[in-house]
Design an enzyme around this catalytic site. Structure first.
Site, mmCIF file in Angstrom:
data_model
loop_
_atom_site.group_PDB
_atom_site.id
_atom_site.type_symbol
_atom_site.label_atom_id
_atom_site.label_comp_id
_atom_site.label_asym_id
_atom_site.label_seq_id
_atom_site.Cartn_x
_atom_site.Cartn_y
_atom_site.Cartn_z
ATOM 1 C CE1 TYR A 6 48.056 49.488 26.368
ATOM 2 C CE2 TYR A 6 50.006 49.263 27.742
ATOM 3 C CZ TYR A 6 48.703 48.914 27.454
ATOM 4 O OH TYR A 6 48.042 48.004 28.238
ATOM 5 C CG HIS A 53 42.123 42.030 23.249
ATOM 6 N ND1 HIS A 53 42.099 43.245 23.903
ATOM 7 C CD2 HIS A 53 43.404 41.845 22.849
ATOM 8 C CE1 HIS A 53 43.308 43.767 23.886
ATOM 9 N NE2 HIS A 53 44.123 42.950 23.263
#
Length: 235
Positions: A69, A191
């Site tokens: 992230y 995903h």
């Protein structure tokens, strides 16, 4: 890279040392050094945390992410996991929603998956660092070669393992696992990103991978102790 190889579990050290000795490894170290000199904010602070927390001989499940992230305070060096107290990013929300649907577990307050790492879940991103606010900014700089070598090491060990391959990126790397023989289970789905989690042909939501992985490992005498629970599950 901010970590001494000697600090890693002994089983990982030969693979990491061999990579660092290659031109790709040396180029990656030079790139990261240049980022530091330029004052770039790079996450996470410990790129090798997944390796530090899960020794190769302990691995029962591998979850492959892409890159960390890229927001301040989010990445904690574990694929899909976010530091305690941080909002859950969309992919993590879908991951936890599927866990709840599949296993009937309550939603956790924290998005940290640290407990899984301690049970033998290798939460490995294929790119281990990222520049602040710039997703994929460290992709193609050499991390992928190291991740592939680590994946080869894990797959070469004949102890049964489950590889959870979510999305085309992970599935391309997962093709290496098939070459290691039939000892391991590969489970593939889209995903968990909102862009793909519900799309055919293999939607992530509804895939049932958490239950399938645990049942398969249980049948081979290698269950995850504590399963997929998290200590911050709501009552």
């Amino acid at each position: 890279m901010g970590v001494q190889v000697a600090d890693l579990p002994p089983g990982w050290q030969p693979t990491v040392r061999a990579f660092l000795a290659t031109p790709a490894g040396q180029a990656l170290e030079a790139f990261l050094a240049a980022e530091r000199v330029a004052g770039a904010r790079v996450y996470p602070p410990d790129p090798f945390r997944a390796l530090r927390l899960t020794a190769p001989e302990a691995v029962r499940v591998v979850i492959l992410g892409q890159d960390p992230y890229h927001g301040p305070g989010q990445a904690e060096g574990l694929a899909f996991s976010v530091a305690p107290g941080r909002p859950h990013p969309p992919s993590l929300r879908n991951l936890l929603a599927e866990r709840a649907r599949d296993l009937g577990l309550p939603p956790p307050r924290s998005g940290s998956l640290l407990a899984w790492a301690g049970r033998g879940v290798l939460l490995l991103n294929t790119t281990l660092t990222v520049r602040d606010g710039e997703p994929a900014s460290h992709a193609g700089r050499g991390w992928e070669a190291l991740s592939a070598a680590l994946l080869d090491q894990v797959a070469a060990d004949p102890a049964p393992k489950v590889f959870l391959l979510w999305g085309a990126h992970a599935q391309r790397l997962g093709e290496r696992i098939a070459q290691a023989g039939p000892a391991h289970l590969r489970l593939e789905a889209n995903h968990p990103s909102p862009l793909s989690a519900r799309r055919p042909p293999r939607p992530f939501l509804g895939c049932g991978h958490f239950g399938l992985a645990q049942a398969w490992l249980q049948a081979r005498g290698r269950p995850l102790d504590g399963g997929w629970t998290l200590p911050a599950d709501a009552a």
